[in-house]
Design a protein around this motif. Structure first.
Motif, PDB file in Angstrom:
ATOM      1  N   GLU A  54       0.818  -1.097  -0.222  1.00 46.81           N
ATOM      2  CA  GLU A  54      -0.141   0.056   0.130  1.00 46.81           C
ATOM      3  C   GLU A  54       0.730   1.268   0.043  1.00 46.81           C
ATOM      4  OE1 GLU A  54      -3.454   2.223   2.850  1.00 46.81           O
ATOM      5  OE2 GLU A  54      -2.920   0.103   3.136  1.00 46.81           O
ATOM      6  N   ILE A  55       0.837   2.215  -1.011  1.00 46.77           N
ATOM      7  CA  ILE A  55       1.368   3.631  -1.114  1.00 46.77           C
ATOM      8  C   ILE A  55       0.680   4.617  -0.625  1.00 46.77           C
ATOM      9  CG2 ILE A  55       2.716   4.985  -2.651  1.00 46.77           C
ATOM     10  CD1 ILE A  55       3.182   2.441  -4.478  1.00 46.77           C
ATOM     11  N   TYR A  56      -0.655   4.960  -1.036  1.00 49.58           N
ATOM     12  CA  TYR A  56      -1.255   5.851  -0.529  1.00 49.58           C
ATOM     13  C   TYR A  56      -2.645   5.357   0.223  1.00 49.58           C
ATOM     14  CZ  TYR A  56       1.130   8.237  -4.093  1.00 49.58           C
ATOM     15  OH  TYR A  56       2.263   8.903  -5.072  1.00 49.58           O
ATOM     16  N   TYR A  57      -2.990   6.030   1.252  1.00 49.50           N
ATOM     17  CA  TYR A  57      -4.271   5.758   2.036  1.00 49.50           C
ATOM     18  C   TYR A  57      -5.047   7.102   2.017  1.00 49.50           C
ATOM     19  CZ  TYR A  57      -7.388   4.648   5.751  1.00 49.50           C
ATOM     20  OH  TYR A  57      -8.588   4.037   6.315  1.00 49.50           O
ATOM     21  N   LEU A  58      -6.115   7.112   1.318  1.00 51.99           N
ATOM     22  CA  LEU A  58      -7.117   8.426   1.418  1.00 51.99           C
ATOM     23  C   LEU A  58      -8.191   8.055   2.236  1.00 51.99           C
ATOM     24  CD1 LEU A  58      -6.492   9.164  -2.592  1.00 51.99           C
ATOM     25  CD2 LEU A  58      -5.200  10.212  -0.257  1.00 51.99           C
TER      26      LEU A  58
END
Length: 59
Positions: A54-58
């Motif tokens: 996982e790179i981004y968590y929005l």
């Protein structure tokens, strides 16, 4: 390419996976969609899914 996200909420993942695999409509869906899946290059033989970081968590 299709990217998917799974968030499991339960107590027994393996048992829940077995229930899902026994579900007739799920089996029908897998028969329809199975031929659309191709293995990723560089993955072991028979592997259709690969875990990703996982790179981004929005939120």
């Amino acid at each position: 390419m299709l990217f998917s996200y799974l968030e499991y909420i339960g107590d027994d993942y393996e048992a829940d996976q077995e229930k899902m695999a026994a579900h007739l409509k799920t089996q029908e869906w897998w028969r329809e969609t199975g031929p659309c899946q191709e293995p990723l290059e560089g993955e072991p033989e028979g592997t259709l899914w690969a875990e990703m970081e996982e790179i981004y968590y929005l939120a």
